[in-house]
Every structure is written in C-alpha cells, then in structure tokens.
Design a protein around this motif. Structure first.
Motif, PDB file in Angstrom:
ATOM      1  N   ILE A 261       4.944   5.211  10.878  1.00 29.17           N
ATOM      2  CA  ILE A 261       5.128   5.515   9.449  1.00 29.17           C
ATOM      3  C   ILE A 261       5.316   4.203   8.679  1.00 29.17           C
ATOM      4  O   ILE A 261       4.759   4.014   7.594  1.00 29.17           O
ATOM      5  CB  ILE A 261       6.333   6.454   9.231  1.00 29.17           C
ATOM      6  N   ALA A 262       6.088   3.278   9.271  1.00 26.87           N
ATOM      7  CA  ALA A 262       6.296   1.986   8.592  1.00 26.87           C
ATOM      8  C   ALA A 262       4.955   1.273   8.409  1.00 26.87           C
ATOM      9  O   ALA A 262       4.665   0.706   7.360  1.00 26.87           O
ATOM     10  CB  ALA A 262       7.259   1.116   9.397  1.00 26.87           C
ATOM     11  N   ARG A 263       4.114   1.355   9.447  1.00 28.16           N
ATOM     12  CA  ARG A 263       2.835   0.641   9.393  1.00 28.16           C
ATOM     13  C   ARG A 263       1.873   1.294   8.407  1.00 28.16           C
ATOM     14  O   ARG A 263       1.331   0.652   7.526  1.00 28.16           O
ATOM     15  CB  ARG A 263       2.227   0.635  10.817  1.00 28.16           C
ATOM     16  N   PHE A 264       1.675   2.623   8.598  1.00 25.13           N
ATOM     17  CA  PHE A 264       0.597   3.266   7.844  1.00 25.13           C
ATOM     18  C   PHE A 264       1.021   3.808   6.488  1.00 25.13           C
ATOM     19  O   PHE A 264       0.189   3.977   5.622  1.00 25.13           O
ATOM     20  CB  PHE A 264      -0.053   4.370   8.686  1.00 25.13           C
ATOM     21  N   VAL A 265       2.299   4.068   6.298  1.00 27.08           N
ATOM     22  CA  VAL A 265       2.696   4.575   4.975  1.00 27.08           C
ATOM     23  C   VAL A 265       3.365   3.474   4.161  1.00 27.08           C
ATOM     24  O   VAL A 265       3.054   3.265   2.997  1.00 27.08           O
ATOM     25  CB  VAL A 265       3.618   5.815   5.108  1.00 27.08           C
ATOM     26  N   ALA A 266       4.284   2.727   4.796  1.00 25.12           N
ATOM     27  CA  ALA A 266       4.954   1.672   4.022  1.00 25.12           C
ATOM     28  C   ALA A 266       4.176   0.360   4.066  1.00 25.12           C
ATOM     29  O   ALA A 266       4.463  -0.566   3.293  1.00 25.12           O
ATOM     30  CB  ALA A 266       6.370   1.467   4.556  1.00 25.12           C
ATOM     31  N   GLY A 267       3.203   0.254   4.978  1.00 26.34           N
ATOM     32  CA  GLY A 267       2.390  -0.958   5.044  1.00 26.34           C
ATOM     33  C   GLY A 267       3.115  -2.155   5.659  1.00 26.34           C
ATOM     34  O   GLY A 267       2.796  -3.308   5.353  1.00 26.34           O
ATOM     35  N   ILE A 268       4.067  -1.907   6.517  1.00 20.53           N
ATOM     36  CA  ILE A 268       4.779  -3.018   7.168  1.00 20.53           C
ATOM     37  C   ILE A 268       4.554  -2.916   8.676  1.00 20.53           C
ATOM     38  O   ILE A 268       4.885  -1.898   9.299  1.00 20.53           O
ATOM     39  CB  ILE A 268       6.299  -2.960   6.864  1.00 20.53           C
TER      40      ILE A 268
END
Ligand code: ASP
Length: 437
Positions: A261-268
């Motif tokens: 979720i951090a990678r694909f939604v928050a972009g981190i």
C-alpha cells in the motif's frame, strides 16, 4: 531542528537498533546460563527494569499534552466542519479496511498451518493448570468490558481531566475534537492566542520526546533485557507452531500488505518507508504499547515523511487508540488456534463473524501492553470457544504483544500518509532520513 543535525540522528538510529540486539542477546544468554540466579534477578530488577521504565514513562508522560495539543490543533487547522468530516471518514475507512485485511491474512494462514491440531494434549493440560488463575482474572475483566450502548456513551467523558488522568484516550480525544471544532467556530482573534499557546505546547513536547529518544538506546536495551532474561523459553517449544503462525502473519501484513500500500498508493518504496520508520518500529516493539509509541509516531510522520501537522495530529492519536492491525490479526489467529485445540468447528460463516468481531473489538483495545487480552476473551466466548483457553497462550503473550504492536503503529503512519495524499497535501519528504524518530 532536525535538519541541522543529520549525523547525530542517523547514529542514534543505529544505536537504538544495536541496543535492541544487545539487550535481546544478553537477556537470552543470561536466561540460559544464569536462569534462576539471584544476581541476574538483581540486575534485572535494579538496572534493566528501572532504565526501561524511565524511558517508557518519559514517553507516557508526554502523551496527554501531545494528544490534546495535536488533536485540537489538527482539527482546528483543518478549518471547516465539512473538511473535518471528510478527513475523519477517510481515516476511519482506511483503519477499518487495513484491519480487516490483516485479520483475513491471519485467518488464511491459521487455516493452512493449523497449529492447534498438533498441540500435545499433555502440554495443553499443563498450560491450563499453570495459567488458569491469571486467565480467570482476564475473563472477569472481559465481562467488565462488555460491548453495549454504554461503550458508546463512555466515549463522551464526564470530566476531561479525569479522562486524561485515567488514561481514557478515547475520552481525551473526544474532548480535544470538540475543543478543536469549537475553535473553528469562534472569532479568529479569540482562537488565535489559544492556537499559539497549543503550538508552543506542541513544540515543547517535541523537545521532551527528543530527550526521551536520546535515552532510547539504554531504555530499549533495558526493556528487552528484562523481558528476555525472565522469559520461559521452554514454552516457546510447546507453542512453537502457534507463535510461528502469528509472527508469520504479522510479517506478511507488515512487509507485504503495508509495504505494497505504501508503494502503490502512497508512492513510497519499501526501503525508504521502512528505513524511515525504524525508530517507530523499534519503539513499538520494545514498549509493546501504541500509546507509548505515539510521540515517536507523530515525530516520524512529520519529520521523516513530511506529513502535514494537521493530518498527523488528527490521524495518529486516533490511530493509536482505534487502529490495531496487528492486534486484530492476533485475535483472529488465536481464536482459530484455540478452536482447533478444543476441537470446536468454526465454519466459514462463523469465521466471517470472527473477522468482524476482531475488527470491532480491536477498536476498543487500549494501546497498552496486553490491552487486547480481555477483548480476545470476549470474542472467544461469542463463537463458543472457552475463554479460559487463553491460559494456553498467556505465557507467550509478551513476545507476541511486542510483535503485534509494530504493525499497529506502522498502519497508523501509513494511514496518515494516505489521508494527506488524498487531501492533495504535499508530503515534503526530506532527501535522507534526518530525525531520530
Ligand atoms: N499492545 C498493543 C498496543 O498497544 C495492544 C494489544 O494488542 O494488546 O498496540
């Protein structure tokens, strides 16, 4: 403040991590080689425990002013009621969604591994005998906690000072929310000095957290040492498969679901996300308390991820109290484990009820060590598994508590990032990790 001292801060991170390892290794080694010796008990009681407790108390000490100042300021600076409602709804939805996913992941694993079926009946009897009186107390506690209309009524405190003094976080948060909303409704010239005062309180609290974090290496080592040096490691062998199932489920959620979720939604990306959250995760692990970790969570969100103050101040205190991904997952896995041990069949529909109950009860769990046990007993009772069954797992609860508190707070941080992003507020992420928290 943090940007001017990048060197010391990075070193502090490493120190905290090393302290954790050192404390754990020293504790396990002394448990093995000096298990019952009075010298070890003396060192634990007079050195490790006090140092750990001072660190813990420094963090707890700032929770009340921090929650009041940050929730009030967060809400007041969100501006109008519609925006507060929108941010609040998004926050709650993300809390519920991530918690539900966590429970489903846990249940999937416990259904595949089936740790309850391989538990030796002799061990079961021995554990029940050893922990039954402690379990009995928790059963009584769970009765006091019963869900009902009063659960709702109790959110509104009769006296905010008493709520703060008794650690009633939901009551304190409710009062702060009201106070923040009221500040947006009065004349600007009257609200401004209150806001300036709260801003000052907030800054001073951040400085105290900075002091506490300087003590973190010693405190973390002390806390871990006192747990591991006294821990009965034999019990790990008997409950090995159950412990592995819980830890595996927590790891899948933490490093799979949350990371994605951090990678694909928050972009981190996961490396940035976890390396900047290191102090947060270690504090949660060593204190076993979302509340004690809250100061570090707020500091991490603001300083390491650039989450705007109004979002961090609003989402994170709520998260520390209401959002417990790891706890809900642990409850679900334990309910199924105990059902397997006692031969209670839980069909798919009942498992769905377990998911729903775990998500709801996790909201009511206090962010303190073992806060979930009374509510876990309640869920057990609802699906027909004897509540006294928790006697089986109490001996390993401390270790599992440390582990489940990590996704509890990481999911709070994640929610603050998602809410900030959805509000199109820029996350000013520093180029490198700068602060201690
Ligand atoms: N120790 C957990 C927390 O503070 C609560 C629990 O699962 O017992 O987040």
């Amino acid at each position: 403040m943090a940007a001017s001292r990048p060197r010391r801060s990075v070193a502090l991170h490493t120190k905290i991590l090393l302290a954790l390892l050192f404390g754990a290794i020293a504790g396990v080694a002394s448990n093995i080689y000096a298990g019952d010796s009075p010298q070890l008990a003396w060192i634990t009681d007079n050195v490790a425990q006090p140092v750990g407790q001072i660190f813990l108390r420094l963090l707890f000490m700032v929770v009340v002013p921090l929650v009041f100042a940050s929730v009030t300021m967060g809400v007041a600076s969100l501006g109008d009621l519609r925006r507060i409602g929108r941010v609040g709804t998004k926050t709650l939805l993300i809390f519920l969604a991530t918690t539900a996913v966590a429970v489903v992941v846990g249940l999937a694993l416990v259904n595949v591994i089936r740790p309850g079926e391989s538990l030796d009946p002799a061990i079961r009897t021995a554990l029940m005998a050893e922990y039954s009186s402690e379990a009995g107390q928790k059963v009584v506690l769970s009765e006091e906690n019963r869900f009902g209309i009063n659960t709702l009524v109790n959110i509104v405190p009769r006296n905010p000072v008493a709520a703060a003094a008794n650690g009633d976080m939901l009551g304190l948060i409710f009062f702060s929310l009201m106070f923040g909303i009221a500040l947006t409704l009065i004349a600007k010239e009257s609200a401004a000095p209150v806001m300036r005062l709260l801003e000052g309180v907030n800054q001073a609290v951040m400085v105290i957290i900075g002091f506490a974090m300087r003590l973190a290496p010693l405190g973390v080592a002390g806390l871990i040492f006192s747990v591991t040096s006294k821990f009965g490691f034999d019990i790990l062998k008997s409950l090995g498969l159950y412990v592995v199932t819980v830890l595996l489920a927590l790891a899948v959620h933490q490093f799979g679901v949350i990371a994605m979720i951090a990678r694909f939604v928050a972009g981190i990306g996961p490396r940035t996300f976890f390396s900047r959250s290191r102090a947060l995760m270690i504090t949660a692990f060593s204190t076993s308390s979302s509340n004690a970790t809250l100061p570090t969570t707020i500091r991490t969100a603001e300083e390491n991820f650039g989450v705007p103050r109004q979002i961090a101040g609003f989402v994170l205190p709520l998260g520390a109290t209401m959002n417990m991904n790891g706890t809900a997952m642990f409850e679900g896995v334990t309910v199924l484990f105990l059902a397997q041990v006692f031969g209670v069949q839980l069909d798919l529909l009942t498992q769905l009820i377990v998911v729903i109950m775990c998500v709801i009860t996790a909201i009511g769990v206090a962010g303190v060590p073992s806060g979930s046990i009374p509510l876990l007993v309640m869920v057990l009772g609802m699906v027909g598994v004897p509540g006294e069954g928790i006697a089986l797992i109490l001996g390993v609860d401390r270790i599992l508590d440390m582990a489940r508190t990590v996704p509890n707070v990481t999911a709070d941080l994640l929610t603050s990032l998602l809410v900030a992003k959805s509000e199109r507020l820029p996350l000013v992420v520093p180029a490198r990790q700068e602060s201690a928290a």
